[in-house]
Design an enzyme around this catalytic site. Structure first.
Site, PDB file in Angstrom:
ATOM      1  N   CYS A  77       0.871  -1.171   0.000  1.00 50.37           N
ATOM      2  CA  CYS A  77       0.000   0.000   0.000  1.00 50.37           C
ATOM      3  C   CYS A  77       0.909   1.222   0.000  1.00 50.37           C
ATOM      4  CB  CYS A  77      -1.015  -0.009   1.142  1.00 50.37           C
ATOM      5  SG  CYS A  77      -0.356   0.117   2.804  1.00 50.37           S
ATOM      6  N   CYS A  87      -2.189   1.388  -4.407  1.00 55.34           N
ATOM      7  CA  CYS A  87      -0.968   2.135  -4.756  1.00 55.34           C
ATOM      8  C   CYS A  87      -0.912   2.428  -6.241  1.00 55.34           C
ATOM      9  CB  CYS A  87       0.293   1.416  -4.288  1.00 55.34           C
ATOM     10  SG  CYS A  87       0.675  -0.092  -5.165  1.00 55.34           S
ATOM     11  N   CYS A 123       3.308   0.445  -8.448  1.00 56.82           N
ATOM     12  CA  CYS A 123       3.785  -0.920  -8.258  1.00 56.82           C
ATOM     13  C   CYS A 123       4.428  -1.447  -9.526  1.00 56.82           C
ATOM     14  CB  CYS A 123       2.630  -1.837  -7.860  1.00 56.82           C
ATOM     15  SG  CYS A 123       1.873  -1.335  -6.320  1.00 56.82           S
TER      16      CYS A 123
END
Length: 138
Positions: free
Chosen positions: A14, A88, A92
């Site tokens: 996150c 996120c 990522c």
């Protein structure tokens, strides 16, 4: 024979690595009894873990007060079989052949333990389902 090499690994990501991903990692470590390798990280880690998340997990008998938010590394993604993101977005890194899941969970940042409990309970349900998938009882 090589049991250790076949242990599935999961990375929770996150933004701050202070609430949702820490709770998910703590649950997975606890409920899988060490049969799954667990990592967590954040794309912009906070200075410390959310105290309300720590308190909510203590109610479940899981102490994550010693955890420290970690920055997301490419290696962590490469070394994991399953990458579970929690809001996120594009931060990522993506590698072909990995299993990616995005768990839409409310962000507990800045909220009290009353607001964190339902998020915690939803995470637990998802973790139990994940364990059932990754560790079939045969």
């Amino acid at each position: 024979m090589a049991e250790n090499n076949t242990k599935p690994s999961v990375l929770f990501v996150c933004v701050h690595n202070a609430g949702r991903s820490q709770m998910a990692a703590a649950y997975l470590s606890h409920l899988s009894e060490g049969r799954i390798e667990v990592r967590s990280a954040g794309s912009a880690p906070a200075d410390s873990v959310n105290p309300a998340a720590v308190q909510a997990m203590l109610e479940e008998g899981i102490d994550m007060s010693a955890e420290v938010p970690k920055v997301l590394s490419t290696e962590a993604v490469k070394d994991s079989d399953v990458v579970i993101t929690m809001g996120c977005g594009d931060a990522c890194p993506f590698f072909p052949g990995k299993r990616y899941e995005d768990w839409k969970l409310e962000d507990p940042a800045g909220q009290g333990v009353e607001a964190v409990r339902p998020i915690r309970d939803e995470i637990r349900g998802r973790i139990e389902a994940l364990i059932a998938e990754l560790l079939p009882t045969g």
